[in-house]
Design a protein around this motif. Structure first.
Motif, PDB file in Angstrom:
ATOM      1  N   ASP A  28       0.834  -1.202   0.000  1.00  0.00           N
ATOM      2  CA  ASP A  28       0.000   0.000   0.000  1.00  0.00           C
ATOM      3  C   ASP A  28       0.871   1.255   0.000  1.00  0.00           C
ATOM      4  N   GLN A  29       1.897   1.267   0.834  1.00  0.00           N
ATOM      5  CA  GLN A  29       2.793   2.423   0.899  1.00  0.00           C
ATOM      6  C   GLN A  29       3.555   2.608  -0.409  1.00  0.00           C
ATOM      7  N   THR A  30       4.017   1.506  -0.993  1.00  0.00           N
ATOM      8  CA  THR A  30       4.759   1.579  -2.254  1.00  0.00           C
ATOM      9  C   THR A  30       3.871   2.093  -3.373  1.00  0.00           C
ATOM     10  N   ALA A  31       2.658   1.567  -3.462  1.00  0.00           N
ATOM     11  CA  ALA A  31       1.734   2.000  -4.510  1.00  0.00           C
ATOM     12  C   ALA A  31       1.371   3.470  -4.348  1.00  0.00           C
ATOM     13  N   ASN A  32       1.141   3.911  -3.121  1.00  0.00           N
ATOM     14  CA  ASN A  32       0.833   5.320  -2.884  1.00  0.00           C
ATOM     15  C   ASN A  32       2.012   6.213  -3.234  1.00  0.00           C
ATOM     16  N   GLY A  33       3.229   5.746  -2.969  1.00  0.00           N
ATOM     17  CA  GLY A  33       4.416   6.501  -3.363  1.00  0.00           C
ATOM     18  C   GLY A  33       4.511   6.666  -4.870  1.00  0.00           C
ATOM     19  N   LEU A  34       4.197   5.591  -5.595  1.00  0.00           N
ATOM     20  CA  LEU A  34       4.195   5.667  -7.060  1.00  0.00           C
ATOM     21  C   LEU A  34       3.096   6.616  -7.557  1.00  0.00           C
ATOM     22  N   LEU A  35       1.936   6.529  -6.949  1.00  0.00           N
ATOM     23  CA  LEU A  35       0.831   7.404  -7.351  1.00  0.00           C
ATOM     24  C   LEU A  35       1.143   8.873  -7.085  1.00  0.00           C
ATOM     25  N   ASN A  36       1.822   9.146  -5.982  1.00  0.00           N
ATOM     26  CA  ASN A  36       2.191  10.524  -5.669  1.00  0.00           C
ATOM     27  C   ASN A  36       3.201  11.087  -6.652  1.00  0.00           C
ATOM     28  N   SER A  37       3.980  10.220  -7.280  1.00  0.00           N
ATOM     29  CA  SER A  37       4.987  10.662  -8.246  1.00  0.00           C
ATOM     30  C   SER A  37       4.484  10.588  -9.691  1.00  0.00           C
ATOM     31  N   MET A  38       3.242  10.210  -9.875  1.00  0.00           N
ATOM     32  CA  MET A  38       2.704  10.000 -11.219  1.00  0.00           C
ATOM     33  C   MET A  38       2.768  11.262 -12.086  1.00  0.00           C
ATOM     34  N   SER A  39       2.670  12.434 -11.475  1.00  0.00           N
ATOM     35  CA  SER A  39       2.692  13.667 -12.266  1.00  0.00           C
ATOM     36  C   SER A  39       4.009  13.831 -13.013  1.00  0.00           C
ATOM     37  N   LEU A  40       5.073  13.236 -12.521  1.00  0.00           N
ATOM     38  CA  LEU A  40       6.356  13.307 -13.223  1.00  0.00           C
ATOM     39  C   LEU A  40       6.292  12.631 -14.588  1.00  0.00           C
ATOM     40  N   LEU A  41       5.388  11.667 -14.743  1.00  0.00           N
ATOM     41  CA  LEU A  41       5.279  10.959 -16.021  1.00  0.00           C
ATOM     42  C   LEU A  41       4.683  11.841 -17.117  1.00  0.00           C
ATOM     43  N   PHE A  42       4.038  12.934 -16.734  1.00  0.00           N
ATOM     44  CA  PHE A  42       3.437  13.813 -17.726  1.00  0.00           C
ATOM     45  C   PHE A  42       4.391  14.889 -18.216  1.00  0.00           C
ATOM     46  N   VAL A  43       5.562  15.003 -17.617  1.00  0.00           N
ATOM     47  CA  VAL A  43       6.537  16.012 -18.038  1.00  0.00           C
ATOM     48  C   VAL A  43       6.979  15.784 -19.484  1.00  0.00           C
ATOM     49  N   PRO A  44       7.339  14.556 -19.899  1.00  0.00           N
ATOM     50  CA  PRO A  44       7.735  14.370 -21.304  1.00  0.00           C
ATOM     51  C   PRO A  44       6.608  14.701 -22.285  1.00  0.00           C
ATOM     52  N   ALA A  45       5.375  14.359 -21.942  1.00  0.00           N
ATOM     53  CA  ALA A  45       4.253  14.670 -22.829  1.00  0.00           C
ATOM     54  C   ALA A  45       4.067  16.177 -22.946  1.00  0.00           C
ATOM     55  N   GLY A  46       4.154  16.874 -21.838  1.00  0.00           N
ATOM     56  CA  GLY A  46       4.026  18.339 -21.860  1.00  0.00           C
ATOM     57  C   GLY A  46       5.143  18.981 -22.662  1.00  0.00           C
ATOM     58  N   THR A  47       6.340  18.442 -22.541  1.00  0.00           N
ATOM     59  CA  THR A  47       7.470  18.953 -23.313  1.00  0.00           C
ATOM     60  C   THR A  47       7.235  18.731 -24.801  1.00  0.00           C
ATOM     61  N   GLY A  48       6.710  17.565 -25.149  1.00  0.00           N
ATOM     62  CA  GLY A  48       6.411  17.274 -26.551  1.00  0.00           C
ATOM     63  C   GLY A  48       5.360  18.212 -27.116  1.00  0.00           C
ATOM     64  N   VAL A  49       4.359  18.541 -26.325  1.00  0.00           N
ATOM     65  CA  VAL A  49       3.325  19.481 -26.767  1.00  0.00           C
ATOM     66  C   VAL A  49       3.951  20.842 -27.047  1.00  0.00           C
ATOM     67  N   MET A  50       4.797  21.305 -26.153  1.00  0.00           N
ATOM     68  CA  MET A  50       5.427  22.615 -26.348  1.00  0.00           C
ATOM     69  C   MET A  50       6.391  22.596 -27.535  1.00  0.00           C
ATOM     70  N   LEU A  51       7.057  21.476 -27.750  1.00  0.00           N
ATOM     71  CA  LEU A  51       8.004  21.357 -28.851  1.00  0.00           C
ATOM     72  C   LEU A  51       7.288  21.392 -30.200  1.00  0.00           C
ATOM     73  N   HIS A  52       6.127  20.785 -30.278  1.00  0.00           N
ATOM     74  CA  HIS A  52       5.368  20.696 -31.534  1.00  0.00           C
ATOM     75  C   HIS A  52       4.130  21.590 -31.507  1.00  0.00           C
ATOM     76  N   PHE A  53       4.197  22.696 -30.791  1.00  0.00           N
ATOM     77  CA  PHE A  53       3.051  23.589 -30.635  1.00  0.00           C
ATOM     78  C   PHE A  53       2.550  24.110 -31.980  1.00  0.00           C
ATOM     79  N   LYS A  54       3.462  24.454 -32.888  1.00  0.00           N
ATOM     80  CA  LYS A  54       3.065  24.966 -34.204  1.00  0.00           C
ATOM     81  C   LYS A  54       2.323  23.892 -35.000  1.00  0.00           C
ATOM     82  N   LEU A  55       2.826  22.672 -34.952  1.00  0.00           N
ATOM     83  CA  LEU A  55       2.176  21.565 -35.655  1.00  0.00           C
ATOM     84  C   LEU A  55       0.779  21.303 -35.094  1.00  0.00           C
ATOM     85  N   LEU A  56       0.642  21.380 -33.784  1.00  0.00           N
ATOM     86  CA  LEU A  56      -0.673  21.204 -33.167  1.00  0.00           C
ATOM     87  C   LEU A  56      -1.623  22.335 -33.564  1.00  0.00           C
ATOM     88  N   GLY A  57      -1.081  23.556 -33.687  1.00  0.00           N
ATOM     89  CA  GLY A  57      -1.901  24.693 -34.109  1.00  0.00           C
ATOM     90  C   GLY A  57      -2.425  24.525 -35.526  1.00  0.00           C
TER      91      GLY A  57
END
Length: 115
Positions: free
Chosen positions: A51-80
């Motif tokens: 339970d403690q290990t899983a909660n620790g992973l869940l608390n750090s889950m937001s770090l997994l979205f950093v690469p996706a956010g970086t990709g969005v900013m990198l390809h912002f013109k293409l998305l536009g």
């Protein structure tokens, strides 16, 4: 904690191997999560360390979205450039999800009441 993290990763690996060997059209981590669920059902409880290990992973889950956010900013013109098709796809897929979920809930509600 390390033992429970290893258990989680071994379940994920087993799920990946099962999907690869059996050609199941389901992601390996989902099969691994199902395997972990079955193990926990057999044990009858969730160990405190897991339970403690899983909660620790869940608390750090937001770090997994950093690469996706970086990709969005990198390809912002293409998305536009594809803003209208992407917006339409997002709107229609959201509406389809709402409709399918509502119908499924209606169907399951009827099954549960015996109608």
């Amino acid at each position: 904690m390390l033992a429970y993290l290893t258990l989680i990763l071994v379940c994920q690996l087993a799920g990946e191997l099962a999907v690869g060997a059996l050609s199941i059209p389901v992601p390996g981590p989902v099969v691994g999560m199902l395997l972990l669920f079955i193990i926990l059902m057999l044990i009858g409880k969730v160990p405190k360390g897991l339970d403690q290990t899983a909660n620790g992973l869940l608390n750090s889950m937001s770090l997994l979205f950093v690469p996706a956010g970086t990709g969005v900013m990198l390809h912002f013109k293409l998305l536009g450039e594809a803003l209208i098709p992407l917006s339409l796809a997002l709107i229609f897929s959201t509406l389809a999800t709402i409709v399918v979920t509502a119908r499924l809930m209606q169907w399951l509600g009827k099954e549960g009441t015996g109608e």
